[in-house]
Scaffold this active site. Structure first.
Site, PDB file in Angstrom:
ATOM      1  N   GLU A  62       6.039 -26.844 -28.101  1.00  0.00           N
ATOM      2  CA  GLU A  62       5.344 -28.060 -28.510  1.00  0.00           C
ATOM      3  C   GLU A  62       4.171 -28.418 -27.590  1.00  0.00           C
ATOM      4  OE1 GLU A  62       8.565 -27.620 -28.693  1.00  0.00           O
ATOM      5  OE2 GLU A  62       8.947 -27.886 -30.824  1.00  0.00           O
ATOM      6  N   HIS A 131      16.990 -35.204 -33.566  1.00  0.00           N
ATOM      7  CA  HIS A 131      16.047 -34.875 -34.645  1.00  0.00           C
ATOM      8  C   HIS A 131      15.419 -36.120 -35.269  1.00  0.00           C
ATOM      9  CE1 HIS A 131      17.703 -30.863 -34.313  1.00  0.00           C
ATOM     10  NE2 HIS A 131      16.827 -30.426 -35.177  1.00  0.00           N
TER      11      HIS A 131
HETATM   12  C1  LIG Z   1      11.976 -28.615 -29.360  1.00  0.00           C
HETATM   13  C2  LIG Z   1      12.354 -28.204 -30.730  1.00  0.00           C
HETATM   14  N1  LIG Z   1      11.412 -27.700 -31.534  1.00  0.00           N
HETATM   15  C3  LIG Z   1      11.732 -27.318 -32.788  1.00  0.00           C
HETATM   16  C4  LIG Z   1      13.020 -27.436 -33.254  1.00  0.00           C
HETATM   17  C5  LIG Z   1      13.386 -27.014 -34.674  1.00  0.00           C
HETATM   18  N2  LIG Z   1      14.172 -25.773 -34.588  1.00  0.00           N
HETATM   19  C6  LIG Z   1      15.516 -25.797 -34.627  1.00  0.00           C
HETATM   20  S1  LIG Z   1      16.173 -24.262 -34.421  1.00  0.00           S
HETATM   21  C7  LIG Z   1      14.642 -23.575 -34.339  1.00  0.00           C
HETATM   22  C8  LIG Z   1      14.492 -22.088 -34.149  1.00  0.00           C
HETATM   23  C9  LIG Z   1      15.096 -21.653 -32.884  1.00  0.00           C
HETATM   24  O1  LIG Z   1      15.086 -20.260 -32.804  1.00  0.00           O
HETATM   25  P1  LIG Z   1      15.963 -19.539 -31.723  1.00  0.00           P
HETATM   26  O2  LIG Z   1      15.801 -20.198 -30.414  1.00  0.00           O
HETATM   27  O3  LIG Z   1      15.656 -18.093 -31.791  1.00  0.00           O
HETATM   28  O4  LIG Z   1      17.469 -19.814 -32.163  1.00  0.00           O
HETATM   29  P2  LIG Z   1      18.192 -19.318 -33.475  1.00  0.00           P
HETATM   30  O5  LIG Z   1      18.036 -20.402 -34.487  1.00  0.00           O
HETATM   31  O6  LIG Z   1      17.595 -18.040 -33.894  1.00  0.00           O
HETATM   32  O7  LIG Z   1      19.623 -19.164 -33.076  1.00  0.00           O
HETATM   33  C10 LIG Z   1      13.653 -24.528 -34.433  1.00  0.00           C
HETATM   34  C11 LIG Z   1      12.211 -24.233 -34.354  1.00  0.00           C
HETATM   35  C12 LIG Z   1      13.968 -27.994 -32.384  1.00  0.00           C
HETATM   36  N3  LIG Z   1      15.230 -28.203 -32.752  1.00  0.00           N
HETATM   37  N4  LIG Z   1      13.608 -28.333 -31.116  1.00  0.00           N
END
Ligand SMILES: Cc1ncc(C[n+]2csc(CCOP(=O)(O)OP(=O)(O)O)c2C)c(N)n1
Ligand SMILES: Cc1ncc(C[n+]2csc(CCOP(=O)(O)OP(=O)(O)O)c2C)c(N)n1
Ligand SMILES: [Mg+2]
Ligand SMILES: [Mg+2]
Lengths: 327, 328, 327, 328
Positions: A62, A131
């Site tokens: 972000e 969220h």
């Molecule tokens: C700071 C933040 N930005 C965006 C999100 C929205 N978000 C939730 S899970 C995710 C993807 C995360 O990917 P990864 O770290 O690879 O974990 P995975 O879901 O693959 O287990 C996003 C962008 C969030 N929860 N927190």
């Protein structure tokens, strides 16, 4: 004019902005390829239409997303970046507050930052406080940033377009609970001016100011209030900064009463500013206490039973209006 | 195009740039000792002149520079006007930013010194945005961002390096490792021995250089600037140097080993380079004196210019918040 | 009792806390070895006294510093971390707002976060808006965080000690302009309760609420106001969250008027909350408009001539009081 | 102490833990399809069971776990009570957090599953704080933090790794690289090919492992946990795996190549391990069936428990904001 959802109206605005100005690009987590295949998402289909050069999926970063917007806008581009949910604005807040909002001032007017940040707000999808956390008062408190909050599909389009072509940094808040709401939306490049509130109903007994989804909570209170013989003047704020002070003050000078409604925490929320402003500048017109309707001072809860406590309902609006009428 | 060989003409320019920075900052030191002459914190790059000069000399004017709290050298090497720079540092209305930047937030967009942030670590994401704009516009320029060894610990630097790496942006990250962040030594804020070792984690070249050897800096900068300009992506350069006057002018360096200071004093980039140019016959004593004298003259004129201008009028405090302010 | 500066009083508090509880440690940028060799700095000499295990100099990593506090406090330690200047709270804000303030709630009361964040505030040292930006209303708006702001050496000590041993996250704001101010400070482990304001003067015409260095601006206005025959009741708030509502409301019910003074931007500042609260809950007692004295909506400027415009002065307080008296 | 050899008893435990997780989450899938049964977003670790089971099985109970949005496996591998876990996921008052966490913020401090943050990238700095507390108290435990390949792009992760490296904290960073962050592939958010390559920049060991091979995960975890426990500092482990059900239950995976899904389906960690245990004669079909059946029974009981409890009473919405609330 055609019937569009709020989300489609946003999508329309982004499409038009990108069509008319080569310098507009969009960036964010999933603004290109999204897990949602939903035409009510603001960025739906834009990757296909405009390609990978102008529709940039970013890493989950972000601060970098906001930094991208600040740096690129200073170079003459018009970035439209997305911060997925409002609580994540914290992670971008140094870039927005200490940079987008201040560097133009400190340059002595030599630099400008025509960037737009879209952010999703809202309570009620059960994801809890990491969220959902409406932080509009943080932005409004920060000099150099503008912030708008559309409540209708038409304004979603008009305010977003104005934001994109405004020469200053503008945060556009999108209420998730409104994406699927339908309404008439004019075609083409429409601009809703910043700093002009919309008079939704005119009335004589009490001014009610709201923005975003809270407006509909107010409208649900409108009928019972009318039935009780209370005539309310409802104002849809649309733009928090710049603020249409004249509209609010004029209305309160007429009605003598103010109720402010938002979903954010009441304590130190944006409603405090409106209430304070009125108590300061239209005091002589006030016939009853200013009233604020907003969330109690707790994090956004997860359980449906708790969400109800958090989220102001029409009955809270009715109560507030009746209380200020009592005096 | 920049010389890719070290020719005498270039050598003289490198020396001139360094000595100008030194004289400029020595004047700030002197003025800081007089009450009310220099409002705010004065943070100087004394001892680090070879980094600013070496790198900025390897750039084209179309290249964008993003600076940090230790910015004077970057600006002077770029050729910023001394008068309006000094006036700005004195927070005067004839300053390059009308007295709204002060020493800490100098920007000269006309010269592509796009911005200076004193939020430690904020430069890299801003620079990433600028480099993105260059890539987007298919411009020829690249972006260079200066940050310290301390800044390298900030998350924003990581985010910027990663994103620049993914998007292959034309962005040169320059870490001026001057052994300190405030009163903390590099070992206390950097887990690895060298910051350039992080480059591999972002799939970009990373190299370090003796930051007190202006020609070495210039040469490595040329190579990495060329890499970035060619579209291959970002690069990371770590220049090893030393902060001779402490963190800022209030800093008495009580925590610094005087022996270490003496060692670095002996490695003064300007003294070394002066000696080299004399030895190599590029310049003689008289010519050096002329250059030094000229620098002093220009600096004095700048101070006079600053003295001659006023603190900005109160009414300007309220302007420039927005380009398009709310209609009242 | 002995005479101490504000900074020495803070230092005293930290020393006592570390002496009486092994679980207290301090961390931050330069809290151990500092570029300043100044006994008026809160952490001066602590490294020598308590050693490197308990006095931790950190990298320049505000998110990690805050994360350290959140994680360590959840494990039963009592971290006292420093964020050097208030604008850098942005960088720590996700950790503080989304974690320290929310995780206890979301754990259903299973976890607690007894951490303290010390942060330096203040305008007037010419460093500009990236080093000066009072953001107390951000913290106050965030559920689950407490925030206190001492104005005297005694309170600096008493509030910091209370904060350290409070079971919840507390932000302690230290006005840089006060570090060298002297005053009587009781010896030993003193605790100033959170949520109790201090009545500085009692009066009958107007209530003035301030905190931190703004209190002295108010006191400078006190004399001219008295000379004009206006009797002011001055309240030093001390603790913003929890807020001593009763003290303010009782006072306004007596005087009928409220002026709030702080150095932060007026728009959406903490003063808005106080003004709104009074206009809401003590409306019937109000004899004149509530008035807010604070900074105009610009970044903290650099030039001395501009700083004067930004920083509220005694004349602004006098003016505000006179204006509310007029009505 | 943990077995440092793979013995049949351990193998059975590993299998049991994985199948329990799978059955638990399959039940959530089913319930998510019924309206109003599962409020909020359901984010499952289907396909990644070997990572959670392999790593958590290599820990002692005194070791602290910090989890993220894909947390169910971590909790179940730690032995969390199924009933109160399922009730919490259903946001009910008999849930382990009284219905205040929901699926996204589960914490079981009694079992040292200290916290779960769904702010992507927030786990590592929190874990750094927990590991600091362990070092400070000279405790025997270490901390393990799970984060995704997407999270690795967040600045907070860098800050935590750097600080853990400088302070030599007993902290194992586990990156579950499941090829995706939302609808973005690793290549779009990670500049380098492998996240473990960053370890060098923090002076810590970094290794990757086949995250669908539970024994390989267990073995590497044992090694790195031992490293962290011995006081040498942090370590980084990258487990390569795949997210079989998309980002969350609303995700239809329209952007995923079905061929790729099929490849990973064939690499299902549970199926592979079941086959191996059968082949090696550790378990026979009947024993497998008993284990699977037992898991299903426990899961059904948990759902019944959840169904039997209610949404939390409105009054509890206002509690737990502060341990010591303002006296009214
Ligand atoms: C700071 C933040 N930005 C965006 C999100 C929205 N978000 C939730 S899970 C995710 C993807 C995360 O990917 P990864 O770290 O690879 O974990 P995975 O879901 O693959 O287990 C996003 C962008 C969030 N929860 N927190
Ligand atoms: C985000 C942030 N944290 C802290 C500071 C205070 N500060 C100013 S300079 C500095 C040290 C920076 O060290 P380094 O990056 O090595 O640069 P150097 O001063 O050595 O040139 C610190 C901590 C700041 N300006 N911004
Ligand atoms: Mg340094
Ligand atoms: Mg992933």
């Amino acid at each position: 004019m055609s019937q569009k959802t709020f989300g489609q109206a946003l999508n329309d605005a982004l499409t038009i902005a990108m069509e008319i100005d080569e310098n507009v690009f969009i960036a964010g987590e999933g603004v290109g390829v999204s897990i949602h295949q939903d035409p009510n998402m603001a960025t739906h289909g834009l990757l296909k239409k405009f390609g990978r050069k102008r529709v940039k999926d970013t890493p989950v970063s972000e601060a970098a997303i906001a930094g991208l917007a600040v740096g690129a806008s200073c170079m003459g581009l018009r970035p439209v970046v997305e911060i997925m949910f409002f609580p994540f604005i914290t992670l971008a807040s140094d870039m927005l507050v200490n940079h987008a909002g201040k560097l133009g001032y400190m340059s002595g007017g030599k630099s400008s930052f025509p960037l737009t940040v879209r952010v999703k707000a809202g309570v009620g999808f059960g994801a809890g406080s990491q969220h959902s956390h409406n932080l509009e008062s943080w932005i409004a408190h920060s000099p150099g940033l503008k912030i708008v909050w559309p409540a209708t599909p038409e304004d979603a389009k008009g305010l977003l377009l104005t934001a994109i072509f405004d020469p200053d940094p503008v945060i556009v808040v999108e209420d998730m609970m409104l994406y699927r709401m339908s309404g008439e939306v004019p075609a083409g490049d429409i601009r809703t001016p910043l700093g002009k509130a919309r008079m939704v109903t005119s009335g004589t007994d009490c001014t009610i100011v709201a923005y975003g989804v809270a407006l509909y909570t107010v409208m649900k209170a409108f009928k019972p209030l009318s039935e009780q013989g209370i005539s309310c003047e409802v104002i849809d704020l649309r733009s928090l900064v710049p603020l249409d002070k004249a509209c609010i003050l004029d209305s309160v000078r007429k009605t003598g009463r103010l109720v402010v409604v938002h979903e954010a925490n009441r304590f130190c929320g944006f409603g405090a500013e409106l209430a304070a402003m009125v108590a300061e500048e239209a005091f002589e017109a006030l016939k009853g206490p200013v009233k604020r309707v907003g969330a109690p001072q707790i994090p956004v809860p997860t359980a449906p039973t708790h969400e109800k406590i958090f989220k102001p309902g029409p009955e809270d609006v009715v109560l507030a209006v009746r209380e200020t009428m009592k005096k | 195009m920049k010389e890719n060989q070290i020719v005498p003409d270039l050598q003289i320019r490198l020396y001139t740039s360094m000595i100008l920075t030194r004289k400029f900052e020595e004047k700030i030191v002197a003025l800081s000792q007089e009450p009310y002459r220099m409002p705010g914190m004065q943070i100087l790059a004394n001892g680090q002149e070879a980094v600013a000069t070496g790198i900025v000399s390897a750039l084209e004017l179309e290249d964008v520079i993003i600076s940090n709290h230790r910015s004077h050298g970057h600006l002077l090497a770029r050729g910023a006007d001394l008068n309006s720079l000094m006036a700005e540092i004195m927070v005067k209305d004839k300053g390059v930013n009308g007295g709204k930047a002060g020493t800490l937030h100098l920007s000269v967009p006309d010269l592509n010194v796009l911005m200076t942030s004193t939020v430690v670590g904020a430069g890299p994401p801003l620079a990433m945005g600028a480099a993105f704009a260059q890539q987007y516009k298919r411009a020829k320029g690249i972006t260079v961002v200066f940050f310290g060894d301390g800044a390298a610990a900030e998350g924003s630097v990581h985010e910027a390096m990663n994103l620049a790496g993914v998007w292959k942006l034309p962005l040169l990250f320059v870490c001026e490792n001057n052994c300190w962040a405030g009163a903390q030594r590099s070992e206390e804020h950097c887990a690895a021995q060298h910051i350039f070792q992080r480059a591999k984690g972002y799939d970009m070249p990373g190299q370090s250089v003796d930051g007190n050897d202006v020609e070495a800096v210039y040469n490595l900068a040329l190579e990495l600037v060329e890499y970035c300009r060619s579209g291959k992506g970002p690069a990371l350069m770590e220049a090893l140097t030393y902060r001779m006057r402490g963190h800022g002018e209030q800093d008495q360096q009580h925590y610094v080993d005087p022996g270490e200071l003496a060692i670095w004093e002996a490695k003064c980039p300007i003294r070394l380079y002066r000696q080299k140019l004399l030895n190599d016959g590029v310049l003689n004593q008289a010519q050096i004196q002329t250059i030094d004298q000229d620098a002093e003259t220009r600096v004095s004129a700048a101070v006079a210019f600053g003295d001659d201008s006023s603190y900005p009028g109160p009414e300007t405090a309220l302007t420039d918040v927005f380009v398009q302010p709310p209609s009242a």
